[in-house]
Design a protein around this motif. Structure first.
Motif, mmCIF file in Angstrom:
data_model
loop_
_atom_site.group_PDB
_atom_site.id
_atom_site.type_symbol
_atom_site.label_atom_id
_atom_site.label_comp_id
_atom_site.label_asym_id
_atom_site.label_seq_id
_atom_site.Cartn_x
_atom_site.Cartn_y
_atom_site.Cartn_z
ATOM 1 N N TRP A 203 0.849 -1.192 0.000
ATOM 2 C CA TRP A 203 0.000 0.000 0.000
ATOM 3 C C TRP A 203 0.883 1.241 0.000
ATOM 4 O O TRP A 203 1.883 1.313 0.728
ATOM 5 C CB TRP A 203 -0.906 0.010 1.233
ATOM 6 C CG TRP A 203 -1.656 1.302 1.417
ATOM 7 C CD1 TRP A 203 -2.745 1.731 0.731
ATOM 8 C CD2 TRP A 203 -1.343 2.335 2.363
ATOM 9 N NE1 TRP A 203 -3.149 2.961 1.181
ATOM 10 C CE2 TRP A 203 -2.309 3.360 2.191
ATOM 11 C CE3 TRP A 203 -0.352 2.487 3.350
ATOM 12 C CZ2 TRP A 203 -2.293 4.520 2.949
ATOM 13 C CZ3 TRP A 203 -0.343 3.642 4.100
ATOM 14 C CH2 TRP A 203 -1.305 4.650 3.897
ATOM 15 N N THR A 204 0.508 2.220 -0.842
ATOM 16 C CA THR A 204 1.258 3.470 -0.948
ATOM 17 C C THR A 204 0.283 4.635 -0.996
ATOM 18 O O THR A 204 -0.750 4.574 -1.684
ATOM 19 C CB THR A 204 2.136 3.494 -2.218
ATOM 20 O OG1 THR A 204 3.019 2.382 -2.204
ATOM 21 C CG2 THR A 204 2.941 4.781 -2.292
ATOM 22 N N ARG A 205 0.623 5.693 -0.269
ATOM 23 C CA ARG A 205 -0.161 6.929 -0.282
ATOM 24 C C ARG A 205 0.749 8.085 -0.670
ATOM 25 O O ARG A 205 1.794 8.307 -0.062
ATOM 26 C CB ARG A 205 -0.778 7.208 1.087
ATOM 27 C CG ARG A 205 -1.722 8.414 1.106
ATOM 28 C CD ARG A 205 -2.197 8.701 2.529
ATOM 29 N NE ARG A 205 -3.284 9.672 2.565
ATOM 30 C CZ ARG A 205 -3.135 10.997 2.539
ATOM 31 N NH1 ARG A 205 -1.907 11.500 2.470
ATOM 32 N NH2 ARG A 205 -4.189 11.800 2.595
ATOM 33 N N ILE A 206 0.328 8.827 -1.709
ATOM 34 C CA ILE A 206 1.103 9.962 -2.217
ATOM 35 C C ILE A 206 0.270 11.216 -1.984
ATOM 36 O O ILE A 206 -0.839 11.346 -2.518
ATOM 37 C CB ILE A 206 1.437 9.791 -3.707
ATOM 38 C CG1 ILE A 206 2.185 8.472 -3.936
ATOM 39 C CG2 ILE A 206 2.247 10.965 -4.215
ATOM 40 C CD1 ILE A 206 2.416 8.154 -5.388
ATOM 41 N N ASP A 207 0.778 12.137 -1.173
ATOM 42 C CA ASP A 207 0.044 13.338 -0.804
ATOM 43 C C ASP A 207 0.517 14.519 -1.652
ATOM 44 O O ASP A 207 1.713 14.651 -1.940
ATOM 45 C CB ASP A 207 0.262 13.660 0.677
ATOM 46 C CG ASP A 207 -0.731 14.676 1.193
ATOM 47 O OD1 ASP A 207 -0.468 15.880 1.038
ATOM 48 O OD2 ASP A 207 -1.772 14.254 1.746
ATOM 49 N N PRO A 208 -0.394 15.398 -2.080
ATOM 50 C CA PRO A 208 0.028 16.564 -2.883
ATOM 51 C C PRO A 208 0.924 17.526 -2.120
ATOM 52 O O PRO A 208 1.565 18.385 -2.729
ATOM 53 C CB PRO A 208 -1.312 17.218 -3.265
ATOM 54 C CG PRO A 208 -2.298 16.744 -2.250
ATOM 55 C CD PRO A 208 -1.853 15.358 -1.895
ATOM 56 N N ILE B 265 3.972 7.766 1.862
ATOM 57 C CA ILE B 265 4.207 6.700 2.823
ATOM 58 C C ILE B 265 3.792 5.385 2.185
ATOM 59 O O ILE B 265 2.860 5.335 1.371
ATOM 60 C CB ILE B 265 3.411 6.947 4.131
ATOM 61 C CG1 ILE B 265 3.787 5.920 5.188
ATOM 62 C CG2 ILE B 265 1.912 6.953 3.875
ATOM 63 C CD1 ILE B 265 3.204 6.216 6.564
ATOM 64 N N GLY B 266 4.501 4.325 2.522
ATOM 65 C CA GLY B 266 4.206 3.025 1.948
ATOM 66 C C GLY B 266 4.412 1.917 2.955
ATOM 67 O O GLY B 266 5.266 2.012 3.850
ATOM 68 N N LEU B 267 3.622 0.845 2.812
ATOM 69 C CA LEU B 267 3.719 -0.332 3.676
ATOM 70 C C LEU B 267 3.727 -1.575 2.808
ATOM 71 O O LEU B 267 3.016 -1.646 1.798
ATOM 72 C CB LEU B 267 2.542 -0.400 4.660
ATOM 73 C CG LEU B 267 2.428 0.708 5.707
ATOM 74 C CD1 LEU B 267 1.112 0.562 6.470
ATOM 75 C CD2 LEU B 267 3.614 0.664 6.661
ATOM 76 N N ALA C 253 7.449 -4.004 6.187
ATOM 77 C CA ALA C 253 8.365 -2.933 5.796
ATOM 78 C C ALA C 253 7.574 -1.656 5.577
ATOM 79 O O ALA C 253 6.462 -1.678 5.043
ATOM 80 C CB ALA C 253 9.130 -3.302 4.522
ATOM 81 N N ALA C 254 8.147 -0.530 5.993
ATOM 82 C CA ALA C 254 7.503 0.767 5.846
ATOM 83 C C ALA C 254 8.532 1.793 5.408
ATOM 84 O O ALA C 254 9.715 1.698 5.760
ATOM 85 C CB ALA C 254 6.844 1.203 7.160
ATOM 86 N N HIS C 255 8.063 2.766 4.638
ATOM 87 C CA HIS C 255 8.951 3.859 4.235
ATOM 88 C C HIS C 255 8.171 5.161 4.177
ATOM 89 O O HIS C 255 6.958 5.174 3.922
ATOM 90 C CB HIS C 255 9.587 3.556 2.868
ATOM 91 C CG HIS C 255 8.599 3.522 1.726
ATOM 92 N ND1 HIS C 255 8.171 4.645 1.070
ATOM 93 C CD2 HIS C 255 7.958 2.481 1.143
ATOM 94 C CE1 HIS C 255 7.312 4.318 0.120
ATOM 95 N NE2 HIS C 255 7.158 3.004 0.138
ATOM 96 N N ALA D 288 13.008 4.497 6.579
ATOM 97 C CA ALA D 288 12.612 3.153 6.157
ATOM 98 C C ALA D 288 12.868 2.189 7.299
ATOM 99 O O ALA D 288 13.898 2.278 7.986
ATOM 100 C CB ALA D 288 13.381 2.723 4.913
ATOM 101 N N ASN D 289 11.936 1.265 7.505
ATOM 102 C CA ASN D 289 12.082 0.259 8.547
ATOM 103 C C ASN D 289 11.613 -1.088 8.019
ATOM 104 O O ASN D 289 10.626 -1.181 7.286
ATOM 105 C CB ASN D 289 11.275 0.632 9.798
ATOM 106 C CG ASN D 289 11.607 -0.277 10.968
ATOM 107 O OD1 ASN D 289 12.560 -0.035 11.694
ATOM 108 N ND2 ASN D 289 10.836 -1.334 11.154
#
Length: 783
Positions: free
Chosen positions: A591-596, A601-603, A633-635, A645-646
């Motif tokens: 899953w990835t969220r791209i904010d304007p 953020i991604g998981l 994993a998250a970034h 990143a973790n």
């Protein structure tokens, strides 16, 4: 009259000859160093050389644009304009003046707002008088000579004077009350300037030289060099100081009979580089005094004596050479010190790379050291394994060829040299293409590997050779409903020759087919400028169960990674000696969220399920058992330069077996890179203790001119630091100060903890300066 005015224009361009450089046919300007005809610089004494970091890609031709009108016109009022073709020496120039007078004594006088353009140079003066009988020209100031086309570049030169007088050849003469500014960095103020040698030499008498900003309220600069005279050679771009005295804040701190230095435009010149002061607990206080020697335009040698108080006598050498098809660099040192009083210690590192016909590249590397402690004691390298050998490679869009042969030398105390592979050879060939009938992408590769141990003892001295052949094919299609399906198959065959190990057969052959199918469902949503991506993935993989008779020694697949990069790999072993087997399913969700606003953020989460246990993996490792550990994993990243990143591996009871956290922050004020690693013990990977380690490197802008750095490595499992370092750099327009304090805590039979302090000081204005991080402080002048 036009001829006389052209001659007077020559006078305007003559001081600009100091800006001349050697121009090669392709238009590049390169320094030309030839002391054989330099009668004035034969006894030049010690030299201050510029930095040896040369970058030919930064040398470009002079971009001065010269106007070329072709007529004589009379402008408004009494202004006179004389034009012509000034491209060649002796050609006409452009002169603007409010008044022009032709005297009865064969003199021509231009006065009031005189501006002369000639070959890219511009001269501004109050009056110019040319004597047609003697050929002498007299200029009344204030005189201001520039080259507008070089403004802001390394070739910029500004000459200011009160008055000037030139002789008949219009090349030599005297300028009084002059100040010379080179590349907007180095200022030379003199009572009188004399030009000789047809404009090549500019001699300044009673000179004050500095690159510091001088204020009217406080005219004493941070540093200055006062000399009886300074000679600037326009051909070699060199400055020769006669009786120089170095003054710091108005106090004389040193004097020499003579000294030579490059002007700010020089990249490479024979001479001394800046000294480096170093203090260590093992070697004591010491000083390094490098001497840089140019060997033509394509080679150089740096000789660095290093002397520490009654502890070491060291000579360091570095040789570099560039060729039309490559380059090489060699560095080494020999030492006699009190650490090993009866031993001569040293090292040799070398590297070369050449372009060969048909796109091949040949690389050579040599690494040798008397002992690892030497590399650490003299701050050369932290390497504990050295490799020397030759590499050949060629990379194309659809083909890859790579081969190397060499020797490994281990400096680890827990890794005896007789038991570690020493001589190693590898070859790899791969080709990719698209089958006409099947579609998709096919890959064919073969590889060869061989290594030899120095020991002749059974098992301990095991030698092995392997030949491998692999064929892979995959194809993906978009299915109804937006699903993406993929099918992949591959076959790998290995042939082994094993010697000096009775546990294994001498010859072993094996083959592993693998079949996989994958299904993805990428989903996207866009609302109010926010984009979200969700993708569930499942991959089913089958390969025959590993049989006991296929057993081979695992030499290249001991350290296994399990992360989002290989979650959907057919084989997670890094080498060819071990391969995954059995029926398994790789399941994951991304899953990835791209904010304007500029952040994202991604998981990624996933797990591996098996129908039987694969004995190739450690039962206690993250891939052991019928189901692997959970992978999460998250970034995160944003527009400010921050990235985090973790990656964590944990079982059903949320007991973490591995965790890796990395953070970075990069902008004009801060540069940060940090990481934390946790790993459980694993005997199969020769890790007998837990790993809990923090590493961090940081740089930050403290204030204008001040840049701080810090680096550390801390072992939480042992509750001790392995390394800690802090540094500081100060830069302004006239000086660069660098200092670093480092503590190494490593200890063993041959190593003891060591503390070192390094200090370097460099004056600005001599040779090209390499730009550093952070801002540059400027001396403020009160108004």
């Amino acid at each position: 009259m036009r001829r006389n005015l052209q001659a007077a224009a020559w006078m305007a361009a003559l001081p600009a000859a100091a800006m001349a450089q050697t121009v090669v046919p392709d238009g590049q300007t390169v320094p030309f160093y030839d002391f054989s005809t330099d009668s004035q610089l034969q006894a030049r004494g010690p030299a201050l050389a510029p930095t040896e970091q040369a970058d030919d890609n930064e040398r470009v031709a002079d971009g001065t644009i010269v106007r070329r009108p072709s007529s004589v016109t009379r402008g408004p009022g009494s202004s006179i304009q004389v034009t012509g073709q000034p491209s060649q020496q002796g050609g006409a120039a452009t002169i603007l003046a409010d008044d022009l007078t032709l005297g009865a004594d064969n003199t021509i006088t231009a006065s009031n707002g005189v501006v002369i353009w000639y070959q890219g140079a511009r001269l501004v003066a109050s009056r110019v008088t040319y004597d047609g009988t003697t050929g002498a020209a007299t200029i009344d100031g204030p005189i201001h000579l520039t080259q507008p086309g070089t403004a802001g570049s390394e070739d910029e030169m500004v000459l200011i004077a009160d008055s000037a007088q030139l002789d008949r050849n219009m090349q030599d003469g005297i300028l009084r009350g002059a100040r010379l500014v080179l590349a907007r960095e180095l200022q030379l103020a003199a009572r009188q300037v004399r030009r000789e040698g047809e404009g090549r030499f500019t001699r300044l008498d009673n000179v004050v030289t500095s690159s510091c900003r001088v204020c009217a309220e406080d005219p004493t600069p941070l540093w200055e060099i006062r000399a009886r005279s300074v000679v600037h050679d326009a051909q070699t771009q060199q400055l020769l100081f006669d009786r120089p005295r170095l003054r710091l804040m108005g106090v004389t701190v040193g004097a020499l009979p003579w000294i030579s230095a490059p002007d700010p435009s020089v990249e490479r010149m024979t001479g001394f580089l800046r000294p480096a002061f170093r203090t260590t607990s093992r070697l004591g206080f010491g000083i390094k005094l490098p001497y840089f020697i140019t060997l033509g335009d394509h080679a150089d040698l740096t000789v660095t004596p290093y002397v520490a108080a009654s502890r070491t006598r060291t000579l360091e050498l570095r040789y570099r050479q560039a060729f039309s098809n490559g380059a090489m660099e060699w560095s080494g040192a020999l030492s006699r010190d009190d650490i090993d009083p009866d031993e001569t210690r040293g090292y040799l590192f070398g590297a070369a790379r050449f372009e060969l016909p048909r796109g091949y590249n040949l690389s050579l590397q040599v690494q040798m050291a008397s002992d690892r402690a030497y590399l650490l004691d003299y701050d050369i390298s932290d390497a504990d394994r050295l490799w020397s050998g030759v590499t050949l490679d060629r990379v194309r869009r659809d083909r890859l060829v790579w081969a190397r042969i060499g020797n490994y030398e281990s400096l680890r105390e827990d890794e005896p040299a007789s038991l570690a592979p020493a001589q190693v050879a590898d070859a790899y060939w791969a080709r990719r293409w698209t089958p006409e009938r099947l579609g998709g992408i096919a890959n064919l590769q073969w590889s060869l590997h061989a290594h030899r141990r120095p020991s002749s003892v059974d098992r301990d001295g095991r030698d092995m050779a392997r030949g491998s052949l692999g064929l892979n094919w995959q194809r993906s299609e978009i299915l109804p409903g937006g699903l993406v399906g993929q099918v992949e198959t591959q076959v790998n065959a290995d042939f082994y020759r094993i010697r000096q190990d009775s546990e294994y057969e001498d010859w072993i052959a094996r083959a592993y087919p693998t079949l996989a199918t994958e299904l993805r469902w990428p989903l996207a949503r866009h609302a109010k400028g926010v984009t979200q991506l969700l993708e569930p993935i499942i991959q089913i993989v089958w390969s025959p169960k590993r049989e006991s008779q296929d057993k081979v020694p695992n030499e290249d697949s001991r350290l296994i990674e399990f992360d989002e990069g290989n979650l959907f790999s057919l084989n997670r072993f890094p080498g060819a000696d071990a391969r995954e087997s059995g029926f398994r399913a790789n399941v994951g969700l991304a899953w990835t969220r791209i904010d304007p606003a500029g952040w994202s953020i991604g998981l990624t989460a996933g797990r591996v399920f098996r129908n039987t246990v694969d004995t190739a993996f450690s039962s206690s490792g993250p891939l052991g058992g019928k189901s692997s550990d959970w992978l999460l994993a998250a970034h995160y990243s944003d527009s400010s330069g921050l990235a985090i990143a973790n990656r964590a591996l944990f079982d059903n009871s949320f007991s973490i077996s591995r965790n890796e956290l990395r953070a970075g922050w990069y902008n004009e004020k801060v540069m940060l890179s940090a990481g934390y690693l946790w790993m459980d013990t694993d005997e199969r990977e020769a890790r007998l203790e837990d790993v809990s380690e923090l590493t961090a490197t940081a740089g930050w802008q403290i204030t204008d001119g001040w840049w701080g750095t810090a680096e550390t490595r801390y072992d939480f499992a042992s509750d001790r630091a392995q390394k800690a370092e802090i540094g500081m750099q100060y830069r302004n327009e006239c000086v660069t100060l660098e200092m670093a304090l480092e503590r190494r805590f490593t200890s063993s039979d041959n190593l003891t903890p060591d503390t070192s302090f390094d200090l370097g000081i460099r004056l600005g204005g001599f040779g090209k300066q390499k730009a550093g991080p952070g801002t540059v402080a400027r001396r403020a002048c009160l108004r």
